[in-house]
Design an enzyme around this catalytic site. Structure first.
Site, PDB file in Angstrom:
ATOM      1  N   GLY A 296       0.901  -1.514   0.090  1.00 51.60           N
ATOM      2  CA  GLY A 296      -0.061  -0.073  -0.253  1.00 51.60           C
ATOM      3  C   GLY A 296       0.717   1.708   0.235  1.00 51.60           C
ATOM      4  O   GLY A 296       1.638   1.458  -0.083  1.00 51.60           O
ATOM      5  N   GLY A 301       4.424   7.703   2.561  1.00 50.59           N
ATOM      6  CA  GLY A 301       5.139   6.495   2.599  1.00 50.59           C
ATOM      7  C   GLY A 301       4.387   5.491   1.945  1.00 50.59           C
ATOM      8  O   GLY A 301       3.333   5.162   1.945  1.00 50.59           O
ATOM      9  N   VAL A 303       3.619   1.467   2.016  1.00 52.08           N
ATOM     10  CA  VAL A 303       3.731  -0.302   3.089  1.00 52.08           C
ATOM     11  C   VAL A 303       4.096  -1.533   2.659  1.00 52.08           C
ATOM     12  O   VAL A 303       3.353  -1.542   1.871  1.00 52.08           O
ATOM     13  CB  VAL A 303       1.833   0.031   4.159  1.00 52.08           C
ATOM     14  CG1 VAL A 303       2.514  -1.318   4.902  1.00 52.08           C
ATOM     15  CG2 VAL A 303       2.527   1.163   4.761  1.00 52.08           C
ATOM     16  N   LYS A 318       6.215   0.444   7.734  1.00 51.06           N
ATOM     17  CA  LYS A 318       5.733   1.800   6.802  1.00 51.06           C
ATOM     18  C   LYS A 318       6.698   2.007   6.719  1.00 51.06           C
ATOM     19  O   LYS A 318       7.493   2.737   7.730  1.00 51.06           O
ATOM     20  CB  LYS A 318       4.499   2.620   8.132  1.00 51.06           C
ATOM     21  CG  LYS A 318       3.648   3.700   6.748  1.00 51.06           C
ATOM     22  CD  LYS A 318       2.577   4.009   7.791  1.00 51.06           C
ATOM     23  CE  LYS A 318       1.963   5.208   7.656  1.00 51.06           C
ATOM     24  NZ  LYS A 318       0.932   5.525   8.080  1.00 51.06           N
ATOM     25  N   ASP A 408      -8.270  10.943  13.265  1.00 52.84           N
ATOM     26  CA  ASP A 408      -8.358  10.733  12.159  1.00 52.84           C
ATOM     27  C   ASP A 408      -9.441   9.343  11.421  1.00 52.84           C
ATOM     28  O   ASP A 408      -9.090   8.860  10.699  1.00 52.84           O
ATOM     29  CB  ASP A 408      -6.838  11.243  10.229  1.00 52.84           C
ATOM     30  CG  ASP A 408      -7.412  10.798   9.362  1.00 52.84           C
ATOM     31  OD1 ASP A 408      -8.180  12.181   8.556  1.00 52.84           O
ATOM     32  OD2 ASP A 408      -6.676  10.325   8.634  1.00 52.84           O
TER      33      ASP A 408
HETATM   34  N1  LIG Z   1      -0.312  -3.223   9.803  1.00 54.96           N
HETATM   35  C1  LIG Z   1      -0.714  -3.380   8.760  1.00 54.96           C
HETATM   36  N2  LIG Z   1      -0.943  -4.281   7.939  1.00 54.96           N
HETATM   37  C2  LIG Z   1      -1.427  -4.602   6.831  1.00 54.96           C
HETATM   38  N3  LIG Z   1      -1.740  -3.217   5.903  1.00 54.96           N
HETATM   39  C3  LIG Z   1      -1.537  -2.334   6.079  1.00 54.96           C
HETATM   40  C4  LIG Z   1      -0.626  -1.788   7.571  1.00 54.96           C
HETATM   41  N4  LIG Z   1      -1.484  -0.480   7.533  1.00 54.96           N
HETATM   42  C5  LIG Z   1      -1.873   0.154   6.490  1.00 54.96           C
HETATM   43  N5  LIG Z   1      -1.367  -1.260   5.506  1.00 54.96           N
HETATM   44  C6  LIG Z   1      -2.124  -0.720   4.664  1.00 54.96           C
HETATM   45  O1  LIG Z   1      -1.229   0.271   3.920  1.00 54.96           O
HETATM   46  C7  LIG Z   1      -1.854   0.859   3.104  1.00 54.96           C
HETATM   47  C8  LIG Z   1      -1.431   2.475   3.073  1.00 54.96           C
HETATM   48  O2  LIG Z   1      -0.996   2.375   4.457  1.00 54.96           O
HETATM   49  P1  LIG Z   1      -0.929   4.280   5.368  1.00 54.96           P
HETATM   50  O3  LIG Z   1      -0.885   3.915   7.288  1.00 54.96           O
HETATM   51  O4  LIG Z   1       1.438   4.805   5.150  1.00 54.96           O
HETATM   52  O5  LIG Z   1      -1.808   5.284   4.384  1.00 54.96           O
HETATM   53  P2  LIG Z   1      -3.029   5.579   4.850  1.00 54.96           P
HETATM   54  O6  LIG Z   1      -3.992   4.976   5.626  1.00 54.96           O
HETATM   55  O7  LIG Z   1      -3.278   6.284   3.038  1.00 54.96           O
HETATM   56  O8  LIG Z   1      -2.845   6.562   5.629  1.00 54.96           O
HETATM   57  P3  LIG Z   1      -2.041   7.854   5.372  1.00 54.96           P
HETATM   58  O9  LIG Z   1      -2.132   8.560   3.635  1.00 54.96           O
HETATM   59  O10 LIG Z   1      -2.942   8.822   6.748  1.00 54.96           O
HETATM   60  O11 LIG Z   1      -0.250   8.059   6.053  1.00 54.96           O
HETATM   61  C9  LIG Z   1      -3.110   1.057   3.381  1.00 54.96           C
HETATM   62  O12 LIG Z   1      -4.123  -0.005   2.227  1.00 54.96           O
HETATM   63  C10 LIG Z   1      -3.275   0.252   4.703  1.00 54.96           C
HETATM   64  O13 LIG Z   1      -4.307  -0.643   4.410  1.00 54.96           O
END
Ligand SMILES: Nc1ncnc2c1ncn2[C@@H]1O[C@H](COP(=O)(O)OP(=O)(O)OP(=O)(O)O)[C@@H](O)[C@H]1O
Length: 557
Positions: A296, A301, A303, A318, A408
């Site tokens: 993701g 950044g 993930v 992340k 958020d």
């Molecule tokens: N612990 C985790 N396990 C599995 N997938 C995850 C995990 N953390 C994040 N993801 C996935 O990675 C993707 C990016 O997550 P991330 O938290 O960086 O972005 P976000 O949810 O858009 O938040 P933000 O833009 O506010 O940082 C998302 O689709 C999320 O579902």
């Protein structure tokens, strides 16, 4: 008798201004150009929004809740065995003295800097006051920015006078004392700015002898947003405050031996990196993690999923580059919040590291799905909705009791394990409140999920998360939040002016679900039910075990 002749105020022309943001409207493309990312998301023409089809959170970089000097407190670095420099610690106690405040929410007596949500606010808090004498910037003390003027129609809007949220604390920068030992004596603050980090790092970071730079905050962007909310969508384009005038803010850090004491400081990259190093673990995770697969991308950044070769455990990593963050200080939240507030309904952080210029946060891998994936692909029944709400509310009741506001809450921030356990993630925008500093003021959140008090720029507390939870419930019913087909700014106007939204699919919702929603979506935050109170709502009797959610998980291809 005599009419007082008003003396015309003498306003000097701006001096030393820097033109760092240049925006315009590209007629051919039909979109704004040159907007900072967060503002682009607000007017609906940014690339990330397009690529993921999800709106980005908004952080107003010019509106930072002022910090307070609290009692002196000694904190000890959590893991100081191998460290040669003192560092911030994990919190000494998880549950400081607490006393109830309004609306049933119990706040910690003080914020804990070691929990350092806290480190999130390194932007100068005083800028609006400093800029008061400049043209186009209205005086705004103690409030940091003007409320959105009432719109012509009118659903009764909240007004400052209606809320009891007087900000009775003076604005103050908070000096941080630092000693050259493993024990660091600091004044806990709720937010730390670059000045304070500078104070810490100046005395502790070897080789960090580059010149301090002046910080250049962006108050005019707030004016631009305000302008947009008042009906002009050309944020940053036509508003007179699109050109930035530099006016260094005051510095109150007596422990920093810098001559330019009237100037705001901005850490160099190396200083910031060194400060971050103080809160992360030592070592290189690349030695133990293998099999990286990108799963993701977020605003900060990417993930990746990976395997820890020591434990054979699957983890999520992340990875956030320090150099291209909108507000780099928010990275501290990513490190400390999930780590310092362990809870069965909060994604567990294993460790965090500095890897070159990237911050890596290693956390438990949530193999199920995000709630966004579920609401956009399946229809949830009331039992499943209640199950999700109950697990989220448990996390929120816990966080709020510790004075942490997530800011958020939306389906994107809710992740699930394969067996249906629901956990809260994405703590990059959270803030801490305490009895000394019970309200926040920064405009933070994702527009469609923002509460009226945030849109109205009123001081706010943990209740904002409950409003957002209500909006999230509407997502679970309708597949998307209210006003989702409208640009974010227009959605914010509607939140400001309209009665609380109802799901489009209200007709197929049971009465207890709608009643629950009505308790969460209350415009007046003082009347809104707290997380702890909502947990007793009859609707949640429908909640079942996590297994109830397993049929909703996307099938592996
Ligand atoms: N612990 C985790 N396990 C599995 N997938 C995850 C995990 N953390 C994040 N993801 C996935 O990675 C993707 C990016 O997550 P991330 O938290 O960086 O972005 P976000 O949810 O858009 O938040 P933000 O833009 O506010 O940082 C998302 O689709 C999320 O579902």
């Amino acid at each position: 008798m005599f009419s007082k002749k008003k003396k015309k105020p003498l306003i000097s022309p701006p001096s030393n201004f820097e033109h760092r943001v240049h925006t315009g409207f590209d007629k051919r493309e039909g979109k704004f150009v040159g907007l900072p990312l967060q503002w682009a998301s607000l007017v609906g023409n940014n690339q990330i929004l397009k690529s993921t089809n999800r709106p980005l959170p908004l952080v107003d970089p010019s509106e930072i809740t002022p910090t307070e000097i609290l009692d002196l407190k000694t904190i000890v670095r959590g893991d100081h065995r191998s460290s040669s420099v003192p560092a911030l610690s994990r919190p000494v106690s998880a549950n400081p003295l607490t006393q109830p405040v309004h609306n049933g929410v119990v706040l910690p007596k003080t914020s804990n800097v070691a929990r350092s949500n806290s480190l999130r606010s390194m932007s100068p808090p005083k800028i609006r006051r400093d800029l008061r004498n400049q043209p186009n910037i209205p005086p705004s003390v103690p409030e940091e920015s003007p409320p959105v003027p009432p719109a012509p129609q009118q659903y009764p809007t909240l007004r400052r006078e209606q809320s009891n949220y007087a900000l009775n604390k003076p604005v103050s920068d908070s000096p941080v004392e630092w000693s050259h030992s493993h024990e660091a004596t600091v004044r806990p603050v709720t937010e730390i700015n670059d000045n304070q980090l500078a104070a810490m790092t100046y005395q502790n970071i070897q080789n960090a002898n580059g010149p301090y730079q002046h910080n250049h905050p962006q108050p005019q962007m707030v004016q631009g947003l305000q302008h947009g909310l008042n009906g002009n969508n050309n944020v940053g384009d036509t508003h007179p405050n699109t050109v930035r005038h530099q006016q260094p803010g005051p510095l109150v850090t007596p422990h920093v031996p810098i001559t330019e004491s009237k100037h705001e400081l901005r850490l160099t990259h190396e200083q910031f990196r060194a400060a971050l190093r103080l809160v992360v673990s030592e070592g290189d995770p690349r030695e133990t993690l293998t099999g990286f697969i990108k799963i993701g991308r977020g605003s900060t950044g990417v993930v990746c999923a990976a395997t820890d070769t020591r434990t054979r455990r699957r983890v999520a990593v992340k990875m956030m580059n320090l150099t291209n963050q909108h507000r780099r200080e928010l990275l501290f939240n990513e490190v400390v919040i999930m780590r310092d507030y362990p809870h069965p309904n909060i994604v567990e952080t294993h460790a965090s590291y500095l890897v070159g210029d990237e911050l890596w946060v290693v956390m438990e891998y949530m193999a199920g799905a995000s709630l966004t994936q579920i609401v956009t692909h399946a229809r949830m029944d009331p039992e499943q909705i209640a199950t999700v709400c109950k697990q989220c509310l448990k996390a929120l009741a816990f966080l709020h009791s510790q004075g942490v506001i997530h800011r958020d809450i939306k389906t994107d921030s809710i992740l699930m394990t394969e067996d249906g356990r629901v956990k809260l993630s994405d703590f990059g925008f959270c803030a801490q409140v305490s009895q000394e500093l019970p309200k926040r003021k920064s405009l933070v959140g994702t527009p469609y999920w923002m509460s009226p008090e945030v849109v109205l720029r009123l001081p706010y507390g943990p209740e904002v998360d409950i409003w957002s939870l209500g909006i999230m419930l509407i997502e679970m019913v309708d597949g998307e939040p209210p006003f989702f087909n409208e640009p974010p700014l227009q959605a914010m106007r509607r939140i400001r002016d309209m009665p609380p939204p109802r799901p489009r699919g209200a007709a197929r919702c049971p009465a207890d679900l709608l009643s629950f929603l009505e308790c969460a979506l209350v415009r007046d935050p003082a009347q809104r039910h707290s997380a702890a109170r909502l947990l007793h709502h009859p609707f949640l009797r429908r909640a079942g075990p996590p297994a109830l959610l397993v049929p909703l998980m996307p099938r592996p291809e």
